[in-house]
Design a protein around this motif. Structure first.
Motif, PDB file in Angstrom:
ATOM      1  N   LEU A 213       9.373   3.795  16.139  1.00 18.67           N
ATOM      2  CA  LEU A 213       9.913   3.876  14.776  1.00 18.67           C
ATOM      3  C   LEU A 213       8.878   4.499  13.836  1.00 18.67           C
ATOM      4  O   LEU A 213       9.205   5.331  12.986  1.00 18.67           O
ATOM      5  N   ALA A 214       7.610   4.098  14.017  1.00 12.50           N
ATOM      6  CA  ALA A 214       6.536   4.560  13.129  1.00 12.50           C
ATOM      7  C   ALA A 214       6.371   6.081  13.181  1.00 12.50           C
ATOM      8  O   ALA A 214       5.919   6.699  12.220  1.00 12.50           O
ATOM      9  N   GLU A 215       6.761   6.675  14.329  1.00 13.68           N
ATOM     10  CA  GLU A 215       6.627   8.127  14.473  1.00 13.68           C
ATOM     11  C   GLU A 215       7.553   8.866  13.512  1.00 13.68           C
ATOM     12  O   GLU A 215       7.290  10.000  13.122  1.00 13.68           O
ATOM     13  N   ASN A 216       8.637   8.225  13.176  1.00 14.83           N
ATOM     14  CA  ASN A 216       9.646   8.915  12.377  1.00 14.83           C
ATOM     15  C   ASN A 216      10.400   7.914  11.504  1.00 14.83           C
ATOM     16  O   ASN A 216      11.474   7.458  11.853  1.00 14.83           O
ATOM     17  N   ASP A 218      10.790   6.363   7.120  1.00 10.23           N
ATOM     18  CA  ASP A 218      10.526   6.661   5.710  1.00 10.23           C
ATOM     19  C   ASP A 218       9.230   6.040   5.199  1.00 10.23           C
ATOM     20  O   ASP A 218       8.746   6.397   4.136  1.00 10.23           O
ATOM     21  N   TYR A 219       8.690   5.068   5.941  1.00  9.03           N
ATOM     22  CA  TYR A 219       7.470   4.401   5.470  1.00  9.03           C
ATOM     23  C   TYR A 219       6.244   5.319   5.569  1.00  9.03           C
ATOM     24  O   TYR A 219       5.333   5.238   4.761  1.00  9.03           O
ATOM     25  N   ASN A 220       6.228   6.154   6.610  1.00  8.13           N
ATOM     26  CA  ASN A 220       5.092   7.063   6.808  1.00  8.13           C
ATOM     27  C   ASN A 220       5.525   8.476   6.435  1.00  8.13           C
ATOM     28  O   ASN A 220       6.492   8.994   6.981  1.00  8.13           O
ATOM     29  N   THR A 221       4.815   9.105   5.503  1.00  7.02           N
ATOM     30  CA  THR A 221       5.249  10.418   5.017  1.00  7.02           C
ATOM     31  C   THR A 221       4.114  11.438   5.066  1.00  7.02           C
ATOM     32  O   THR A 221       2.940  11.087   4.933  1.00  7.02           O
ATOM     33  N   VAL A 222       4.486  12.697   5.255  1.00  7.65           N
ATOM     34  CA  VAL A 222       3.501  13.774   5.342  1.00  7.65           C
ATOM     35  C   VAL A 222       3.685  14.733   4.166  1.00  7.65           C
ATOM     36  O   VAL A 222       4.806  15.109   3.840  1.00  7.65           O
ATOM     37  N   GLU A 223       2.582  15.083   3.524  1.00  6.40           N
ATOM     38  CA  GLU A 223       2.597  16.129   2.492  1.00  6.40           C
ATOM     39  C   GLU A 223       1.686  17.244   2.985  1.00  6.40           C
ATOM     40  O   GLU A 223       0.478  17.078   3.034  1.00  6.40           O
ATOM     41  N   LEU A 224       2.275  18.380   3.375  1.00  6.19           N
ATOM     42  CA  LEU A 224       1.456  19.488   3.869  1.00  6.19           C
ATOM     43  C   LEU A 224       1.172  20.465   2.737  1.00  6.19           C
ATOM     44  O   LEU A 224       2.070  21.143   2.251  1.00  6.19           O
ATOM     45  N   ASN A 225      -0.073  20.505   2.311  1.00  3.69           N
ATOM     46  CA  ASN A 225      -0.466  21.410   1.225  1.00  3.69           C
ATOM     47  C   ASN A 225      -1.593  22.348   1.629  1.00  3.69           C
ATOM     48  O   ASN A 225      -1.794  23.381   1.012  1.00  3.69           O
ATOM     49  N   PRO A 257       1.205   0.040   8.114  1.00  3.22           N
ATOM     50  CA  PRO A 257      -0.117   0.046   8.763  1.00  3.22           C
ATOM     51  C   PRO A 257      -0.143  -0.621  10.140  1.00  3.22           C
ATOM     52  O   PRO A 257      -1.134  -0.521  10.839  1.00  3.22           O
ATOM     53  N   HIS A 258       0.933  -1.311  10.510  1.00  4.63           N
ATOM     54  CA  HIS A 258       1.030  -1.799  11.885  1.00  4.63           C
ATOM     55  C   HIS A 258       2.489  -1.886  12.316  1.00  4.63           C
ATOM     56  O   HIS A 258       3.278  -2.426  11.576  1.00  4.63           O
ATOM     57  N   PRO A 259       2.854  -1.343  13.486  1.00  9.82           N
ATOM     58  CA  PRO A 259       1.989  -0.550  14.358  1.00  9.82           C
ATOM     59  C   PRO A 259       1.852   0.882  13.830  1.00  9.82           C
ATOM     60  O   PRO A 259       2.774   1.385  13.186  1.00  9.82           O
ATOM     61  N   LEU A 260       0.707   1.487  14.089  1.00  7.28           N
ATOM     62  CA  LEU A 260       0.474   2.848  13.621  1.00  7.28           C
ATOM     63  C   LEU A 260       1.072   3.862  14.599  1.00  7.28           C
ATOM     64  O   LEU A 260       1.116   3.621  15.805  1.00  7.28           O
ATOM     65  N   PRO A 261       1.527   4.990  14.075  1.00  6.83           N
ATOM     66  CA  PRO A 261       2.097   6.021  14.953  1.00  6.83           C
ATOM     67  C   PRO A 261       1.012   6.718  15.773  1.00  6.83           C
ATOM     68  O   PRO A 261      -0.166   6.645  15.417  1.00  6.83           O
TER      69      PRO A 261
END
Lengths: 574, 190
Positions: A213-216, A218-225, A257-261
């Motif tokens: 779940l952690a891999e994908n 809404d809790y974990n988000t990426v901002e590519l700048n 923060p747990h479990p981490l992707p």
């Protein structure tokens, strides 16, 4: 509705709107307001439990019965609730269950700086961590679904800056509170070896599923700048990174923060030339990233100690600090202190005067440690004054028994002082315990407790009779003293120390800040009579100062407790 | 637009919480993104307390660091000096001239730096000093020091007078509205 809320209010709104039915907590800064805000809702059963273990077990029972439940505590409170926590991981839940825990980096109001994320890892329970009030609301609300879907309690981690910072929240629909069916299921809920052995693989499978779940999610988000610098961060550190570096860097923001992707982190690392982990307290994310064989900069640049700020980030990235100017004159510190008229002062004055060893505890009375009283010898954790005194006396023997005491507040005594007192009676040291009964839980901002006679809503409730309780626990010598009466305090302390058996002194007077407490007229110093002996200054009362060679009482602060008047040998205070 | 940073500093028990509540609500009503950060707990027992208020189009950090504050509203003179390093070079300190002795001064272990505000002015900081306690008493209550100071600071926020008044009406208890508006005006016109 759009509203400015502290993080703790947002957690309360999120839990409520997520269909919460039962919340049980013990107050502790910076977590207290979560439960105070929940107590406002009439469609939730809210309560102050005597301690965090009881609170977590109440939430467990409610979950078992099919309701969505929660408890809230500060980081050290989770130590107390750790026993149910680890096995709750095995039983899982029926109704969703959320355990809110608030860390205190920088120790604004705590005795240590422990990082609650270790508990998530150790107990194998998922943890969510919001960065502002809007996330606090949405994470708290969605935590129930996560809990029920994965059959696990969920830890919601706050920290002081998120818990006590207001930001804008747009609340949504309230989900109705549902009571799921209760079905007897011994293999899941009776954790004796035969059953628990079968539950352990379930726990391991669950953490693997949650990692997926952690891999994908809404809790974990990426901002590519940027493809130069990548930063993995979470909680309030994310805010400082955005403040200092804006959109010039790429960010992987960890909300779980747990479990981490694993894959998410590996992919992110590949997209940047240099990778940093910025997290307050312990290197939890950093250790995980390094375990994946990824080169990352972390604690060598960002301290394990205290809080961060945008300036921490700027400094680490070689950006200059804004100019600033300060005064050359030394600025005296302004440490917290006991209030004018605080009922604890009379007891501490007596103990300091008689040079008694004092094992202290957690509450306002920890301030008995500061000058000029300097009355405490130790403060460890809730309840440790009472049990610690027994150990101290065992080691030092009879000579110590006559000159050492424990001091503990009414609420802290209910929390974990009683068991220590049982031990004193049962294993027989001539220990003297002073219960500082100010009829409220003071330091956290006036919460009711089982000794006050009122519940969280302010309605009348069963009231523990402290004298009868101490006697029932095996203490024959129990006496009550008014801490505003210095002579009585000294008599009580000296007599009980002499008694050849365990004893309890209940120092009873309500907190002077309680609205129900009527103040006496302020006292004043008759200048002619004041001989400048400064004896009254030894009390450390903020209302008394020494101006122009004479003592002076600030009439706006003085509540007329008369403790200083009793000390004055020249009748100068009237 | 850039983020504006404000600090409200004082002594635990002086009423800075009401000031930040009022300011926070007002700024949200004006359509800004707002963050207000305060610390509850042990430090409030007569200790030095600080509240950060930040507003703008998008605010990230809830706290203010050295050299960042546009305005510092100080409820007490010593606290104005304690946090002066947080002020921007071109920022302003609104300082109540009231002094409250901290424990090290009370017990004679330290001296209260009486002339500290002029020391800051000499160093080139913009310090607006006022006796907010006297003005609060003039308005009818020594407890209105917070609102007097908000009145004095109002011009730095670029928010119309009427909005401040309605924010007061929405924040304080009805029976105290009139007195607080009087206190606000006394600060505003000081």
């Amino acid at each position: 509705m759009k509203k400015l809320m502290i993080g703790n209010e947002a957690v309360a709104a999120g839990l409520h709107d997520g269909g919460l039915s039962v919340v049980s907590s013990y107050p502790g800064t910076p977590s207290t307001e979560i439960t105070e805000f929940l107590a406002v809702y009439d469609d939730i059963h809210s309560e102050w439990a005597p301690n965090e273990k009881v609170a977590a077990e109440v939430a467990f029972g409610a979950s078992l019965a099919g309701a969505r439940s929660a408890c809230a505590m500060k980081h050290v409170g989770l130590n107390v609730a750790a026993d149910p926590l680890f096995t709750l991981s095995y039983t899982g839940v029926n109704g969703g269950m959320v355990i809110c825990v608030a860390d205190d980096p920088g120790m604004h109001s705590s005795q240590n700086e422990q990082d609650s994320r270790h508990y998530a890892i150790a107990s194998k329970i998922p943890m969510l961590e919001p960065s502002d009030s809007a996330e606090a609301y949405s994470f708290a609300k969605s935590a129930f679904e996560l809990s029920e879907k994965y059959d696990t309690p969920v830890l919601l981690r706050m920290c002081t800056r998120i818990a006590h910072s207001q930001s804008i929240v747009e609340t949504g629909e309230k989900q109705p509170a549902v009571l799921k069916d209760y079905v007897k299921e011994p293999s899941k809920y009776i954790m004796m070896p035969g059953n628990a052995i079968k539950r352990h693989p379930v726990v391991e499978k669950r953490i693997a599923d949650l990692t997926e779940l952690a891999e994908n999610c809404d809790y974990n988000t990426v901002e590519l700048n940027s493809d130069e610098i990548g930063i993995i961060t979470s909680g309030c550190s994310y805010l400082y990174v955005k403040e200092a570096l804006g959109d010039t860097v790429s960010i992987l923001k960890i909300g779980m923060p747990h479990p981490l992707p694993v894959k998410l982190i590996k992919d992110f690392a590949k997209k940047v030339k240099k990778l940093y982990v910025i997290e307050e307290l312990d290197p939890i994310i950093e250790t995980h990233v390094k375990s994946l064989g990824i080169d990352v900069v972390g604690k060598e640049l960002f301290s394990i100690l205290g809080e961060f700020s945008q300036q921490t980030i700027r400094k680490a990235f070689g950006m200059s600090a804004p100019d600033s100017v300060s005064a050359d004159s030394p600025i005296p510190a302004r440490p917290p202190m006991m209030c004018a008229g605080c009922p604890h002062r009379g007891i501490f004055y007596t103990l300091a005067k008689k040079k008694i060893t004092v094992l202290g505890d957690i509450g306002c009375y920890t301030l008995g440690a500061v000058p000029p009283l300097n009355a405490l010898d130790s403060t460890l954790c809730m309840g440790a004054s009472v049990s610690g005194l027994h150990g101290f006396n065992l080691a030092q023997g009879e000579s110590a028994e006559g000159k050492s005491v424990a001091v503990i507040g009414d609420s802290t005594f209910m929390h974990s002082g009683m068991t220590g007192l049982v031990n004193i009676a049962y294993n027989a040291t001539n220990s003297t315990v002073i219960i500082l009964d100010n009829s409220i839980t003071g330091m956290t901002g006036h919460q009711q407790n089982p000794t006050t006679g009122f519940n969280i809503k302010g309605d009348p409730a069963a009231k523990v009779d402290l004298e009868a309780l101490c006697k029932a626990l095996g203490i024959n010598h129990v006496r009550v003293v008014d801490p505003y009466d210095l002579k009585a305090c000294e008599e009580a302390v000296m007599e009980e120390l002499k008694v050849a058996e365990p004893s309890v002194i209940i120092s009873r007077r309500p907190c002077v800040l309680l609205k129900s407490v009527k103040h006496s007229a302020p006292l004043k110093v008759e200048k002619d009579k004041c001989k400048s002996c400064k004896r009254c200054m030894g009390l450390g009362c903020p209302a008394i100062s020494f101006k122009g060679g004479k003592a002076k009482i600030d009439s706006t602060l003085c509540v007329g407790c008369s403790v200083c008047k009793q000390l004055c040998a020249f009748d100068a205070i009237i | 637009m850039k983020t504006t940073s404000v600090m409200i500093v004082g002594v635990g028990g002086q009423g800075s919480l009401l000031a930040s509540k009022l300011l926070g609500r007002l700024l949200v009503d004006c359509g800004y993104d707002v963050k207000v950060s305060e610390v509850h707990g042990m430090s409030q027992r007569g200790g030095s307390v600080v509240t950060y208020v930040r507003f703008g189009e998008k605010v990230y950090s809830p706290i203010v660091t050295e050299g960042e504050a546009d305005v510092i509203i100080a409820f007490e003179k010593l606290e104005a000096a304690r946090y002066s390093s947080f002020l921007k070079k071109d920022g302003t300190i609104i300082a109540n001239t009231q002094s409250i002795d901290p424990m090290p001064v009370i017990i004679g272990a330290a001296e209260y730096p009486e002339g500290v505000l002029s020391e800051l002015t000499d160093k080139g900081l913009s310090v607006e000093a006022l006796d907010a306690l006297a003005l609060a008493e003039q308005a009818g209550s020594s407890k209105a020091v917070n609102i007097v100071l908000m009145g004095r600071a109002a011009k730095y926020f670029g928010i119309p007078y009427e909005k401040w008044i309605s924010a007061i009406e929405n924040t304080v208890k009805p029976k105290f509205v009139e007195m607080n508006i009087k206190a606000f005006d006394l600060g505003y016109n000081s």
